[in-house]
Scaffold this motif. Structure first.
Motif, PDB file in Angstrom:
ATOM      1  N   TYR A 127       0.838  -1.192   0.000  1.00 37.50           N
ATOM      2  CA  TYR A 127       0.000   0.000   0.000  1.00 37.50           C
ATOM      3  C   TYR A 127       0.878   1.248   0.000  1.00 37.50           C
ATOM      4  N   PHE A 128       1.981   1.178   0.755  1.00 39.87           N
ATOM      5  CA  PHE A 128       2.859   2.338   0.814  1.00 39.87           C
ATOM      6  C   PHE A 128       3.468   2.623  -0.574  1.00 39.87           C
ATOM      7  N   ALA A 129       3.914   1.556  -1.245  1.00 42.59           N
ATOM      8  CA  ALA A 129       4.460   1.733  -2.602  1.00 42.59           C
ATOM      9  C   ALA A 129       3.400   2.342  -3.502  1.00 42.59           C
ATOM     10  N   TYR A 130       2.127   1.905  -3.292  1.00 39.23           N
ATOM     11  CA  TYR A 130       1.031   2.477  -4.084  1.00 39.23           C
ATOM     12  C   TYR A 130       0.950   3.992  -3.881  1.00 39.23           C
ATOM     13  N   THR A 131       1.089   4.444  -2.633  1.00 39.63           N
ATOM     14  CA  THR A 131       1.002   5.896  -2.402  1.00 39.63           C
ATOM     15  C   THR A 131       2.120   6.628  -3.125  1.00 39.63           C
ATOM     16  N   LEU A 132       3.308   6.013  -3.180  1.00 39.31           N
ATOM     17  CA  LEU A 132       4.416   6.648  -3.907  1.00 39.31           C
ATOM     18  C   LEU A 132       4.080   6.739  -5.393  1.00 39.31           C
ATOM     19  N   LEU A 133       3.617   5.609  -5.974  1.00 42.99           N
ATOM     20  CA  LEU A 133       3.256   5.596  -7.391  1.00 42.99           C
ATOM     21  C   LEU A 133       2.133   6.592  -7.669  1.00 42.99           C
ATOM     22  N   ASP A 134       1.173   6.636  -6.749  1.00 42.50           N
ATOM     23  CA  ASP A 134       0.042   7.545  -6.910  1.00 42.50           C
ATOM     24  C   ASP A 134       0.525   8.987  -6.983  1.00 42.50           C
ATOM     25  N   ALA A 135       1.508   9.338  -6.143  1.00 41.70           N
ATOM     26  CA  ALA A 135       2.048  10.704  -6.152  1.00 41.70           C
ATOM     27  C   ALA A 135       2.656  11.011  -7.516  1.00 41.70           C
ATOM     28  N   ILE A 136       3.320  10.006  -8.119  1.00 32.65           N
ATOM     29  CA  ILE A 136       3.973  10.224  -9.412  1.00 32.65           C
ATOM     30  C   ILE A 136       2.935  10.352 -10.522  1.00 32.65           C
ATOM     31  N   VAL A 137       1.912   9.466 -10.508  1.00 31.93           N
ATOM     32  CA  VAL A 137       0.876   9.519 -11.552  1.00 31.93           C
ATOM     33  C   VAL A 137       0.084  10.821 -11.436  1.00 31.93           C
ATOM     34  N   ASP A 138      -0.107  11.307 -10.201  1.00 29.86           N
ATOM     35  CA  ASP A 138      -0.782  12.597 -10.028  1.00 29.86           C
ATOM     36  C   ASP A 138      -0.013  13.709 -10.736  1.00 29.86           C
ATOM     37  N   GLU A 139       1.312  13.611 -10.710  1.00 27.97           N
ATOM     38  CA  GLU A 139       2.139  14.593 -11.422  1.00 27.97           C
ATOM     39  C   GLU A 139       1.848  14.557 -12.919  1.00 27.97           C
ATOM     40  N   TYR A 140       1.689  13.323 -13.458  1.00 30.52           N
ATOM     41  CA  TYR A 140       1.360  13.203 -14.885  1.00 30.52           C
ATOM     42  C   TYR A 140       0.058  13.941 -15.179  1.00 30.52           C
ATOM     43  N   TYR A 141      -0.913  13.745 -14.276  1.00 26.75           N
ATOM     44  CA  TYR A 141      -2.207  14.393 -14.459  1.00 26.75           C
ATOM     45  C   TYR A 141      -2.065  15.900 -14.559  1.00 26.75           C
ATOM     46  N   SER A 142      -1.260  16.437 -13.628  1.00 21.53           N
ATOM     47  CA  SER A 142      -1.165  17.900 -13.623  1.00 21.53           C
ATOM     48  C   SER A 142      -0.433  18.387 -14.877  1.00 21.53           C
ATOM     49  N   LEU A 143       0.517  17.571 -15.386  1.00 23.48           N
ATOM     50  CA  LEU A 143       1.192  17.944 -16.629  1.00 23.48           C
ATOM     51  C   LEU A 143       0.210  17.894 -17.798  1.00 23.48           C
ATOM     52  N   LEU A 144      -0.590  16.833 -17.822  1.00 21.12           N
ATOM     53  CA  LEU A 144      -1.613  16.699 -18.861  1.00 21.12           C
ATOM     54  C   LEU A 144      -2.511  17.931 -18.859  1.00 21.12           C
ATOM     55  N   GLU A 145      -2.898  18.367 -17.678  1.00 21.56           N
ATOM     56  CA  GLU A 145      -3.765  19.542 -17.593  1.00 21.56           C
ATOM     57  C   GLU A 145      -3.087  20.786 -18.132  1.00 21.56           C
ATOM     58  N   LYS A 146      -1.791  20.932 -17.795  1.00 21.67           N
ATOM     59  CA  LYS A 146      -1.053  22.105 -18.292  1.00 21.67           C
ATOM     60  C   LYS A 146      -1.016  22.093 -19.816  1.00 21.67           C
ATOM     61  N   VAL A 147      -0.698  20.921 -20.383  1.00 20.39           N
ATOM     62  CA  VAL A 147      -0.622  20.817 -21.842  1.00 20.39           C
ATOM     63  C   VAL A 147      -1.987  21.115 -22.456  1.00 20.39           C
ATOM     64  N   THR A 148      -3.043  20.540 -21.854  1.00 17.13           N
ATOM     65  CA  THR A 148      -4.402  20.752 -22.367  1.00 17.13           C
ATOM     66  C   THR A 148      -4.746  22.237 -22.341  1.00 17.13           C
ATOM     67  N   LYS A 175       5.515  17.906 -28.853  1.00 21.90           N
ATOM     68  CA  LYS A 175       6.672  17.234 -28.234  1.00 21.90           C
ATOM     69  C   LYS A 175       6.377  16.831 -26.804  1.00 21.90           C
ATOM     70  N   SER A 176       5.747  17.730 -26.056  1.00 16.12           N
ATOM     71  CA  SER A 176       5.425  17.400 -24.661  1.00 16.12           C
ATOM     72  C   SER A 176       4.532  16.172 -24.620  1.00 16.12           C
ATOM     73  N   ILE A 177       3.538  16.146 -25.505  1.00 14.81           N
ATOM     74  CA  ILE A 177       2.611  15.012 -25.528  1.00 14.81           C
ATOM     75  C   ILE A 177       3.359  13.733 -25.868  1.00 14.81           C
ATOM     76  N   GLN A 178       4.242  13.832 -26.841  1.00 14.32           N
ATOM     77  CA  GLN A 178       5.043  12.669 -27.223  1.00 14.32           C
ATOM     78  C   GLN A 178       5.839  12.132 -26.036  1.00 14.32           C
ATOM     79  N   LEU A 179       6.474  13.039 -25.296  1.00 13.67           N
ATOM     80  CA  LEU A 179       7.284  12.623 -24.161  1.00 13.67           C
ATOM     81  C   LEU A 179       6.409  11.994 -23.076  1.00 13.67           C
TER      82      LEU A 179
END
Lengths: 310, 310, 310, 310, 310
Positions: A127-148, A175-179
């Motif tokens: 579960y703890f590893a999940y919280t770490l991964l979740d923090a990273i995927v949340d970052e992807y979300y915020s990047l997606l929002e910025k690009v959008t 390029k951002s989307i590609q990355l």
């Protein structure tokens, strides 16, 4: 605790307590080697951790799971996204995370961990590893929002034609989307593998949580795909606008030239110096010529009106 | 050892020692036939080795494994990549490599082999074959990097518009990428087959190493795909730049023509030789005409400003 | 019944009667929590219901099935489609539906339910859930039809060239299609999962009905794909029309300029003030010049006719 | 032997000898029916043989295997490739081949068969069928090479711009590739089926040979795909060249017009016949006007230089 | 027999005879309901028959098989293809076909049925259903041929440039292809399902026939795909032709304008009225000016020749 010496880890490892060890960078090779020995990590696993060019992946070993993911962040603007490798080792009663550079993404988790009655303390290392991964995927979300957001701004600017957009700005978003796609695609894969892995380290009750971030990556991928299509559309509109403007420029030239070139010819005719040109002697010759000028102009304008050039 | 006669091989084969036989070219058909007989290679395997038009592949035989791969190198520049076939035969206590032409890619390995305490001496023939494959895949990496660098240079030149880039330069990169993909795609496949092959010749502890180069080929393929998209984008920007320039040329022509054609008409009118033209007699007729000239020009300029043509 | 208090639900739950509970919005968190407890819903299920950013999906739990779908509606015009999440929980003798906002899509079902001899009352909760899903998929159909109609109107306008269509209108349809696809794709997936789920909550005789809406989503997807291709075609025709118009403008300019520029030159020649110009003294010089004018014009017109420029 | 009567076949069939029967055309329906009866071929198999519109395929019957393939040849040039159907029936001790028209592709095999000690005589009917298929696939290779050569010639001509290439020439190559793909794709499939078929008619030791031609078809398909991409690229370069030329034409026009239109205006001004025009009386008015002409020209040239139009 | 009353069917059903019932339209709901009851058809099956918006599909029920297909026909020209639903029910000793409108596609079958010694009478109901399906797939073939012919005509017209083709004609073919694909794709799927269905109603010896029409649909799909690519190519050629023509128009304009604009300027210069212009007094000034005219023209023509504009 802030641990300075690898010796200090051993009592933790032998106790019943679960603990999290975060390596903020990969500079201290000696320390990494000691960790390798204490936790009995495989040589290939250690190489995956140290080599920061790895693709995101999961490796199921006998007594631990290695997850390699990428954190994405933009130092200045979206155009220069950078990727930093984060490796997570899940063991029986420990989680070790290795960051490429010290970064603050896990600060929120650190706060939650210090709350003695928090959910995070009650669950296991998976579960703890999940919280770490979740923090990273949340970052992807915020990047997606910025690009959008950026793409929507560009879209408005291009469609309203108020501001001159440079094509390179559109391509930077591409390029951002590609990355993002390049990073998220294998992350999705690794989460899918993790879901199906039957390692004893992943408890059944943690699976819905892993499935949740898996579905988030699917969602991000779909959104990225939509944004990529939006950009293709934007480029098309951009090109069409250029064509439309060129058409307008052409029309202006054609209207002016087509009206005045014949008139200039007529004026040229009566500017000739022939000795015998009867019209020149007429009393109303000049006014008659003007009526020709007007007549030609009016006919041309009617013609252009009919062709809907105005 | 430098072996000149096939007879010399037999004692090696019968001993317990592991050995590597490198055939620097495929010219000596007799020698190849002797090797075929000594090592009991299948006819089809030998044909695969000699026919240098083969696709990269792996063939699992009963007592040996044949791996056919391609080495890529560029003699002068990236535009003319050439492929050379390298075949590797893994046997119980031997590795044979067949090169199309004598080349120096295995020099690094030769050095490592001479180190009596090196990792390479301790492991089996499968590990040794891995080091050969690794050397070849590393070459792909360096080619990928060269192509990527060249594309980035082109990208900068096209976007900055400082240098006139020829479209054929862009297409040469496209060709290199195509060739790389054509070679790496089946290589990835063969590594995947090798991973899953349950041949006794591939030991379990070598699998992580094979998986490692397998993942490298996946990574290279993904990067090639990204570069291919970059090139598509570059061509689009190139075309857009042409369109934009054409638009600018058109605008210049239109502005000049649209201003001066009506003025020339007016001048033409007062160049007519009618006997009765009252304006010609006016004292300020000439200056009045100039004011018409200026008036038309100013109106036109205002019109173009509004249309944002400047 | 209009239930105001969660206590009132319990007797229903314990009775043999089947009942439907519709939550018209997700504002009352307390009520949602009570429902969670009464119906023993899993925490993750409740989170899926409350988080309105979920992808459409189905989750099979031990004693209930959670279906998350999206309702699409357009407030003003097709350009701004909005998605609202609807979650359906199917239990042994109850169906709970959660709407993001109060909406009237289930009104038809409410009427049918009040008919005491209706089919809807005789079947189980799975059939009832089917009617809810059917109402939502019917909405997709009507949206598809609206988009199709709008595209056909645009197509007629573009091909007939009667009305000036803005490119952004075409792209708005593209966006609607994109959004529809994004919603319907996972809906299709969830219906496929539901069909194959072997939950005791889905009776065998309800399967043909679920299959029916599944096939409807397949049909919608195929139609959307066709419409997307139609739009690509429309954009192409649009671009071609611009090119064709530009070509026509160019031709008009070229015809006029090519005829009159040489004539103007000839007129200019005889407007020169040289003292010795023999033609100027000829009696028929002026008429001769006119014959040159006519000759050049006629030759040019013949040339253009041959080139099929008219 | 050259057999004229179907009766003559029976002794062969009953003997232990393996034999090959080649039907050079499908005109003699009676003979075909007799063959059908003698060899006990299924009605559907016979229909597949006679109907020359079949897709390449393999059908495994109980006592024979039917292989339907297409031979491709070009009568005049690559633009009009034609496909001819060749059907091969593999039986226990016979191979029958049916050609649509008499053709000479199997001549090489006939020669090899007459060599009494050749490999072809020692192997079974499956190996013989392989040699027939091999002859056909070799034809595909030579066609692929012709197309590749032609595309390279076109590429050189287009890039060097020395010769005016017609777009239809490029598209003819595209058509050839399309046709080749249409034929080779199902051929690959049938070879894959043949490899995996466990018919007693295909011996284990023939499998590597079948696999070899299978891999050849894979190779051809990959090359065709590369050539198809090359053609797309060629069309792009072709289009860009048109654009670039149009740009150059535009520039020439713009430079000439932009320089001389203002000059002509100035000349027109001093061609006006106003009674009071002070400049006309000046002693150096004419030379002054020339300096204006030169000044304007020089300024324009500098402007164009700066814009890099030269 | 022409049956007017559903009662008349029952003796057929109970007898050992096989019979075919063709419903030429779906208007008589009462009759359809009686048929439903007599043949014991499932409610969902009946709904599939009546709802003419179904996708082609096959449904295997316990005692009958329902096949829903689409017949395509064009009332006037290819541009307006229409689809009509045909449903076929295969039972133990009966085949029922339901047509949306009375149509004549099954006339040929009716004739064959009346032949008492025909193949069609000897085989079972599954073979009879095959003949119905075959008649429908044959229609697809003839439509494919019409579309192919029309595309070839368009291709010739566009490449020869003899006739002005409208882009909308090309797109109409694209639409026909799209519609054909939409209908044939699921038909292929249903035939594949039918092949693999292990229903007792499909006898083993009928399978090769079903496989035959299955392969026909595969063939049609492949041809449609090729035609779709041809159309893309046609549009490209069409666009290129526009570009080439525009280029030619531009060149004509540029040649004429670039030659005459400087000449007109020179003529304008000597049309100026300066009192002191030495050239005007020269005896050969006029002829000298003409030599300038000729000189400029010749230089320009040489320049254009070099640029290959002629």
């Amino acid at each position: 605790h802030h641990i300075t010496n690898s010796e200090q880890i051993i009592p933790f490892l032998e106790s019943e307590h679960k603990f999290w060890l975060n390596m903020p960078n990969l500079n201290n090779i000696d320390l990494l080697n000691e960790i390798k020995n204490i936790f009995d990590l495989h040589t290939m696993a250690m190489e995956d951790i140290i080599n920061t060019q790895e693709r995101p992946k999961v490796e199921i070993y006998d007594h631990f799971i290695l997850i390699v993911v990428k954190m994405l962040y933009s130092r200045n603007n979206l155009a220069d996204l950078e990727a930093e490798q984060v490796s997570i080792v899940i063991g029986k009663n420990y989680v070790i995370s290795f960051q490429e550079h010290a970064f603050d993404i896990f600060d929120g988790i650190r706060v939650r961990i210090e709350n003695p009655s928090g959910k995070i303390r009650k669950h296991g290392t998976d579960y703890f590893a999940y919280t770490l991964l979740d923090a990273i995927v949340d970052e992807y979300y915020s990047l997606l929002e910025k690009v959008t957001d950026k793409i929507e701004v560009l879209e408005d600017e291009i469609i309203s034609e108020e501001k001159r957009v440079k094509l390179s700005e559109i391509y930077n978003q591409r390029k951002s989307i590609q990355l993002l796609k390049k990073v998220i695609w294998p992350t999705r894969e690794l989460l899918s593998t993790l879901k199906k892995s039957e390692s004893f380290l992943i408890k059944r009750r943690t699976l819905p949580f892993i499935n949740d971030i898996y579905e988030q990556t699917v969602e991000i991928m779909e959104n990225l795909e939509m944004q990529r299509e939006s950009i293709t559309t934007l480029v098309e509109i951009y090109m069409t606008n250029i064509s439309l403007k060129q058409n307008e420029v052409m029309k202006t030239l054609t209207i002016i030239a087509t009206i005045f070139i014949p008139l200039t010819f007529v004026a040229g005719v009566y500017g000739m110096n022939f000795e015998y040109m009867p019209e020149l002697k007429w009393e109303y010759g000049y006014w008659f010529t003007w009526s020709i000028f007007l007549g030609i102009s009016i006919l041309m304008v009617i013609y252009f009106k009919r062709k809907r050039w105005f």
